[in-house]
Design a protein around this motif. Structure first.
Motif, PDB file in Angstrom:
ATOM      1  N   SER A   5      95.617  53.553  67.304  1.00 41.34           N
ATOM      2  CA  SER A   5      95.847  52.295  66.595  1.00 41.34           C
ATOM      3  C   SER A   5      94.814  52.093  65.489  1.00 41.34           C
ATOM      4  CB  SER A   5      95.796  51.128  67.573  1.00 41.34           C
ATOM      5  OG  SER A   5      95.909  49.914  66.889  1.00 41.34           O
ATOM      6  N   SER A   6      93.541  52.386  65.767  1.00 42.50           N
ATOM      7  CA  SER A   6      92.517  52.192  64.731  1.00 42.50           C
ATOM      8  C   SER A   6      92.672  53.218  63.608  1.00 42.50           C
ATOM      9  CB  SER A   6      91.112  52.238  65.328  1.00 42.50           C
ATOM     10  OG  SER A   6      90.814  53.504  65.860  1.00 42.50           O
ATOM     11  N   ASP A   9      95.394  51.836  61.450  1.00 39.29           N
ATOM     12  CA  ASP A   9      94.874  50.712  60.666  1.00 39.29           C
ATOM     13  C   ASP A   9      94.053  51.200  59.480  1.00 39.29           C
ATOM     14  OD1 ASP A   9      96.088  48.981  62.440  1.00 39.29           O
ATOM     15  OD2 ASP A   9      94.237  48.510  63.534  1.00 39.29           O
ATOM     16  N   GLU A  12      96.379  52.609  56.894  1.00 39.40           N
ATOM     17  CA  GLU A  12      97.109  51.522  56.241  1.00 39.40           C
ATOM     18  C   GLU A  12      96.225  50.831  55.205  1.00 39.40           C
ATOM     19  OE1 GLU A  12      98.819  47.287  57.668  1.00 39.40           O
ATOM     20  OE2 GLU A  12      99.550  49.026  58.808  1.00 39.40           O
ATOM     21  N   GLU A  13      94.974  50.574  55.549  1.00 41.95           N
ATOM     22  CA  GLU A  13      94.051  49.944  54.591  1.00 41.95           C
ATOM     23  C   GLU A  13      93.836  50.842  53.378  1.00 41.95           C
ATOM     24  OE1 GLU A  13      92.999  46.816  54.425  1.00 41.95           O
ATOM     25  OE2 GLU A  13      94.007  46.450  56.310  1.00 41.95           O
TER      26      GLU A  13
END
Length: 127
Positions: A5-6, A9, A12-13
């Protein structure tokens, strides 16, 4: 330990930041004012030193100046970027035939979109 998940993230950033930076890097050489406007926060300031003095423009003034520029062949380059939470920075350059702009941006993430809120620019003449 970094989780899946991280990692997602972080990716995505990165993509969201790159969308904004690419609006600038691809929009400025061809004087695409709407693409440039999309990269900046409406209250952004652009600053540089001309003849030893600090000169700054609000975004509308800067876009008016860019709109008057002549389109020239340009090599845009993203040198680096980083972020923490909803703030970030980037270092880019636009190399033209006889000069180069070296820009540093401060970025803010608002409503899921990264925007340039401050640009400090240096113009380097090339031999």
């Amino acid at each position: 330990m970094e989780t899946l998940s991280s990692k997602i993230d972080v990716e995505e950033e990165k993509q969201l930041i790159l969308l904004t930076l690419n609006d600038y890097l691809q929009g400025r050489p061809v004087i695409d004012i709407e693409r440039l406007r999309a990269a900046f926060h409406p209250d952004a300031y652009i600053r540089t030193v001309i003849e030893g003095k600090l000169v700054q423009w609000a975004l509308p003034q800067y876009l008016d100046l860019v709109a008057q520029a002549t389109i020239q062949e340009c090599q845009p380059q993203l040198l680096s970027y980083t972020w923490d939470g909803d703030t970030g920075s980037a270092h880019v350059q636009l190399t033209f035939a006889t000069f180069r702009f070296i820009d540093r941006f401060n970025l803010i993430k608002l409503d899921g979109k990264w925007l340039i809120v401050d640009k400090v620019s240096y113009r380097e003449e090339l031999p």
